[in-house]
Design an enzyme around this catalytic site. Structure first.
Site, PDB file in Angstrom:
ATOM      1  CG  ASP A 168       3.565 -30.118  -5.830  1.00 22.05           C
ATOM      2  OD1 ASP A 168       4.017 -29.102  -5.276  1.00 22.05           O
ATOM      3  OD2 ASP A 168       3.596 -31.254  -5.340  1.00 22.05           O
ATOM      4  CE  LYS A 181       5.970 -15.871  -7.025  1.00 15.80           C
ATOM      5  NZ  LYS A 181       6.912 -16.908  -7.410  1.00 15.80           N
TER       6      LYS A 181
END
EC number: 2.7.7.13
Lengths: 427, 360
Positions: free
Chosen positions: B110, B162
């Site tokens: 991607d 994260k």
């Protein structure tokens, strides 16, 4: 000989028509290209014995009204006068106050109509009906059929189906009474004033009573002269052999909100096929493409690549650019719609401008087309804390920039917007 | 040299486009996403590309066969029949990757950027250890895996996935180069490369970070697909401006396939890609959109931040905005307002969509 009285109200009435009613008195708002009142006057002037049309209301004298009156007198060659009430006297109080003027010349009968109704005005039929029913002094209400749920929003009439006499009348009941509703168009004989006079006397006596008991002289609403035809007169006359109902199934609608003005336009534009075919635009060389019924004032300047209709009225001096699409809308005079813009279910105010590729869109509040008796809803402005999606209204002199969307919104006059808005009232 | 591209599965985040076409074949700026990567790899000397897929597509196989011919390279498909995580696919392709001692590239399918494959190779050979990760600076690192490394050498200390508090603004850009020895660390079972393999490599001093210059985007979902498109077109403006369309009616960076037809009085751009055989009728305004092959936009419509799927038809006086995505062969009727709709293929839209939703 005959006369007609049109009740036009005043500035405190017709507030649901704001912001459009800020610029022009509601009865003069153009519906299908001509002022609302003109449709009433046209229907009246077709009757051979019609000698005078009286407008009763409590607007202060203003330029638009005066101009309208003088034009109408010239166009229709009939006496048209405005009688200004000194205060809001109600639908019965106004005609009672001016009874001498109405009765001068000894008319056998006179019509009374609300200005904010849109109708086919079956006046000759009402006259014939009156001669065949009751005696020489009976009164006729024009009625039409509504669906059960919506009838509660109107005056409800219970009739004797054989004689068409009104047996019972209730204004806006809270439970179902009848699906025949009051259209706001009546045919009276001079005898009506006796009945109104009786109510007036009674009111005066009541007032004396309150005054004696030391209560304050109350405000306008409690004046003896405020008399409502519906609650005070019809309710009492029902079942007395004096009041009859003539039912029509021709088109009829109230014009309370801006959304209903668009619906009324559609009804009148459709009627033009029969009454004024010259008012309907046709697809011609060099002109815009039209679909369905479209009214275009001769002074409008429209690009041939624009597509207008169905149900569109274009006012004086309007400019419409290339590739513009207008549908189910009223464009008021002096407005400019720039190239590729799209106006759907909206009213664009006088002298407003809509930028290129902008989209001005409202949500129609039309009655259910599958129900022949459905009427246009008087929706409340807010529902569950949100603005009810309705017709988009741009007040006068509003400027919409290019490429934005204005959806289900109301924009007050003299406003320049700088971005998109949805479901809002913009002050 | 070899490269392994992690293509993965159904590409669900890029639906409805990926309901018709496997994600690697969705055209990004008029070229299949995969081809952007493969062509850059070939330029850097790669002669064998391995696609790690978890879902087999005949379309993909067929297209890869064609590209093999065109580019003169070998393209293999490595099919994981059960989920192997982010490291497993490397183990699955072990045979193909270890037939010589050369390092091999690994990429997330991607990713779009100015691919720095030659620089990666140089950097990797210079430090001589087992792995190099490309990192890129982002504005909102807490959405990604953050990399903490020594500024001067590039040696990686640790990863934080994260992070809730600010640790660093450099994140894993999804491009790696590994020496074949590294494969000994991975077994053929579901394995997370970030959680199980990298931390150990970092501890042992075998993992280095190379900072990417220029733009970077993960285009796996429509919003980012459009943002990535803007970045890519800006890069084209800088490196090969002759590819962009200019002139009256064209604003900013606009890429138009030569077979597209554009009507009169249109205003196109900035940041628009128009695919092959697309027709734009008169008076159309398009901004920040990708219009895929064969689509038809009728006159006077206005589109902003949309992806129009292959062979779709948008009516006259339509307004579409707010990352509306039309799948293949969608029809939008005249005069509608479409706000943030996600429309599945072969659907006809007859009513406006004033608030974002999915239309099946």
């Amino acid at each position: 000989m005959l006369k007609a009285v049109i009740l036009i109200g005043g500035p405190q009435k017709g507030t649901r028509f704001r912001p459009l009613s800020f610029e022009v008195p509601k009865p003069l708002f153009p519906v299908a290209g001509v002022p609302m009142l003109q449709h009433h006057i046209e229907a009246c002037s077709k009757l051979p014995n019609m000698k005078e049309i009286l407008l009763i209301g409590f607007y202060q004298p203003n330029e638009e009204l005066n101009r309208f009156l003088s034009c109408a007198q010239q166009d229709f060659k009939i006496s048209i006068r405005y009688l200004q009430e000194y205060a809001a006297l109600g639908t019965g109080g106004g005609i009672y106050h001016f009874r001498d003027q109405i009765l001068s010349g000894s008319p056998e009968a006179f019509f009374v109509m609300n200005a904010d109704v849109c109708s086919e005005f079956p006046l000759p039929e009402m006259l014939d009906f009156q001669k065949e029913h009751g005696d020489a002094y009976s009164f006729v209400i024009l009625g039409t059929t509504a669906n059960r749920k919506q009838s509660l929003n109107y005056g409800c009439i219970v009739e004797n189906e054989q004689t068409n006499e009104v047996l019972h009348y209730v204004e806006k009941p809270s439970t179902f009474v009848s699906d025949i509703i009051n259209c706001g168009i009546y045919l009276f004989t001079p005898e009506i004033f006796q009945h109104i006079g009786a109510v007036f006397q009674k009111n005066q006596q009541d007032m004396m009573l309150y005054y004696d008991q030391g209560e304050e002289q109350s405000n306008g609403w409690h004046r003896a002269e405020v008399i409502r035809l519906e609650q005070d007169i019809f309710t009492a006359l029902a079942g007395q052999g004096k009041l009859y109902v003539y039912k029509t199934d021709r088109f009829w609608s109230q014009i309370k909100s801006a959304g209903s003005a668009i619906y009324a336009s559609r009804l009148y534009l459709n009627q033009y096929h029969k009454t004024h075919p010259e008012r309907l635009a046709t697809n011609r060389e060099g002109g815009p493409k039209t679909r369905g019924n479209v009214y275009i004032h001769p002074t409008a300047n429209i690009d041939p690549t624009a597509v207008l209709g169905p149900n569109v009225s274009i006012g004086t001096g309007v400019t419409i650019g290339a590739g513009v699409r207008v549908r189910e809308s009223i464009i008021l005079h002096g407005a400019t719609l720039q190239d590729h813009s799209c106006v759907l279910n909206s009213i664009v105010g006088w002298d407003s401008t809509i930028g290129k590729w902008a989209r001005v869109e409202g949500t129609p509040s039309d009655p259910n087309p599958n129900d022949p008796f459905a009427k246009i809803d008087s929706e409340t402005l807010f529902r569950d804390g949100k603005l009810t999606p309705s017709i988009t209204i741009l007040g006068c002199n509003v400027n919409i920039p290019s490429e934005v969307i204005i959806l289900n919104s109301i924009v007050l006059p003299h406003k320049d917007l700088n971005r998109s808005f949805k479901n809002q009232i913009i002050l | 040299m070899k490269a392994l591209i992690l293509v993965g599965g159904y590409g669900t985040r890029l639906r409805p486009l990926t309901l018709t076409v496997p994600k690697p074949l969705v055209e990004f700026c008029n070229k299949p996403i995969l081809l952007h990567q493969v062509e850059a790899l070939v330029k850097a000397g790669v002669r064998h590309v391995i696609l790690a897929v978890s879902y087999m597509s005949e379309l993909l196989e067929r297209e890869m066969r064609a590209q093999e011919q065109r580019l003169g390279i070998k393209i293999s498909l490595s099919h994981e029949k059960e989920p192997l995580g982010t490291a497993g696919p490397l183990a699955l392709a072990r045979e193909l990757l270890t037939d010589n001692e050369e390092p091999f590239f690994v990429l997330n399918s991607d990713v779009i950027c100015d691919f720095p494959f030659e620089d990666m190779l140089k950097f990797h050979q210079q430090h001589g250890r087992e792995g190099t990760i490309v990192v890129t600076k982002v504005e909102e690192p807490s959405k990604y895996g953050v990399v903490v490394y020594e500024g001067d050498t590039g040696r990686i200390h640790r990863f934080v996935e994260k992070p809730q508090v600010f640790v660093s603004n450099k994140i894993n850009a999804g491009m790696y180069i590994f020496s074949p020895a590294m494969l000994k660390r991975i077994q053929l079972r579901p394995t997370s490369i970030e959680k199980e393999i990298f931390p150990v490599m970092a501890e042992e001093g075998h993992l280095y970070a190379m900072e990417l210059q220029g733009f970077w985007m993960d285009i796996g979902q429509p919003k980012d697909f459009l943002t990535g498109m803007c970045m890519y077109l800006q890069s084209v403006r800088q490196q090969a401006p002759e590819r962009l369309r200019t002139g009256p009616g064209f604003l900013g960076n606009v890429l138009v396939d030569p077979t597209a037809v554009i009507g009169e009085n249109c205003t196109i751009g900035p940041n628009v890609t128009i695919g092959a055989g697309v027709v734009l009728e008169d008076g159309v305004r398009v901004k920040r959109c990708t219009v895929l092959k064969g689509a038809h936009i009728r006159s006077h419509s206005w589109l902003e931040s949309c992806i129009v799927g292959w062979s779709s038809s948008v009516g006259q006086w339509v307004r579409m905005e707010n990352v509306t995505v039309l799948g293949e062969d969608v029809i939008v009727n005249d005069e509608l307002y479409i706000n943030g709709a996600n429309v599945l293929p072969h659907k006809s839209i007859a009513d406006s969509v004033p608030e974002p939703r999915i239309i099946m």
